[in-house]
Design an enzyme around this catalytic site. Structure first.
Site, PDB file in Angstrom:
ATOM      1  CE  LYS A  25      -2.086   3.007 -10.180  1.00  0.00           C
ATOM      2  NZ  LYS A  25      -0.987   3.871  -9.660  1.00  0.00           N
TER       3      LYS A  25
ATOM      4  CE  LYS B  30       5.625   2.606  -5.714  1.00  0.00           C
ATOM      5  NZ  LYS B  30       4.540   3.580  -5.585  1.00  0.00           N
TER       6      LYS B  30
ATOM      7  CB  THR C 224       2.583   4.431  -8.754  1.00  0.00           C
ATOM      8  OG1 THR C 224       3.272   4.588  -7.518  1.00  0.00           O
ATOM      9  CG2 THR C 224       3.239   3.308  -9.551  1.00  0.00           C
TER      10      THR C 224
END
Length: 298
Positions: free
Chosen positions: A244, A176, A101
């Site tokens: 993150k 995502k 990701t």
């Protein structure tokens, strides 16, 4: 196009999820080369037949397909574009698939530079956590050219069950971000519900039996709430990696001038957890923070 007799797959990043993903490729008969920044984390795969490569360049030059599953966008940038990176060593006509990701903009950059070298790039982040990786039931969100997606779909099918081409390069990463935005607010709700059940004197497991199949149902409720109840905060997905992801989603949303108040709240709560030293725990550890904050005053 590719078969197990002639195809060599290089896999970079053999952590919690990458290890299981690489093992499915091996179990399907592919020759798999592995590299990990911490070699010990690849040992189980090596013991089962994977071939260790000491550098990214060595792995890349010997592979037809290179899959990466690393931690952060800066890791992706280094692995692909650094002086010893994939794009300096990968063969013309090979495929590079980043399943980390990461940043949509970085995915577009990798795709452009790969294309200039006649290398086919796809961004293909996943969802499903450690359980999905173990069971090969990951959702795989893909960005890139359709012909490249079609060529790699049989490889994706060894690791996941819900595999969708979302559009041009970067589209997998944008999808995502949608996934992580939906999870962020949902995780707050799941944790609050389990804390509420506890504080009201209910049997949390019995409550879960009732609500997980109704309108409140979600992957997090079914898979992570039981861990919360048991006090199991081991990572299926690290808090540090979720932070993150939320940071990337916030940056992308700001670029589009979108308001995401639920995402912003979730990140602030997870930042609090990380500041308390929980960055290497699983995302379900938010339960512990809320349990403490929401407990009745004595």
């Amino acid at each position: 196009m590719y078969n197990t007799k002639t195809t060599v797959i290089g896999f970079i990043g053999t952590g919690v999820m990458g290890k299981s993903m690489a093992s499915h490729l091996m179990n399907s008969g592919y020759k798999v080369l592995v590299y990990n920044r911490t070699p010990a984390r690849a040992q189980e795969l090596i013991d089962n037949g994977a071939i260790w490569k000491g550098t990214i360049g060595e792995l890349s030059s010997e592979s037809n397909i290179i899959i990466t599953m690393v931690g952060y966008p800066e890791d992706v940038e280094e692995v692909y574009l650094g002086e010893e990176g994939i794009l300096h060593y990968a063969k013309e006509g090979s495929y590079v698939i980043d399943m980390t990701t990461s940043s949509p903009i970085l995915a577009q950059r990798v795709h452009k530079l790969a294309s200039e070298k006649n290398i086919y790039a796809l961004d293909a982040p996943v969802s499903g956590g450690d359980i999905g990786a173990q069971k090969a039931t990951l959702a795989i969100m893909v960005g890139g050219n359709k012909k490249d997606f079609d060529a790699m779909k049989p490889i994706f099918e060894l690791m996941g069950t819900n595999i969708v081409l979302q559009g041009k390069a970067g589209s997998g990463q944008h999808t995502k971000m949608c996934n992580q935005i939906a999870i962020a607010s949902n995780m707050i709700g799941v944790c609050e519900a389990m804390v509420y059940a506890k504080q009201s004197g209910l049997d949390q497991k019995r409550v879960l039996e009732s609500i997980e199949t109704g309108a409140a149902g979600s992957w997090s409720l079914s898979n992570l709430a039981p861990r919360m109840i048991e006090g199991n905060f081991e990572p299926g997905f690290y808090i540090k990696h979720f932070i993150k992801d939320m940071r990337i989603a916030l940056e992308s949303a700001e670029e589009m001038k979108l308001l995401t108040p639920g995402l912003r709240l979730a990140k602030s709560l997870y930042d609090d957890l990380a500041n308390q030293g929980a960055h290497n725990e699983g995302t379900q550890a938010l339960y512990r923070l809320l349990d403490k904050q929401l407990s009745p005053l004595s």
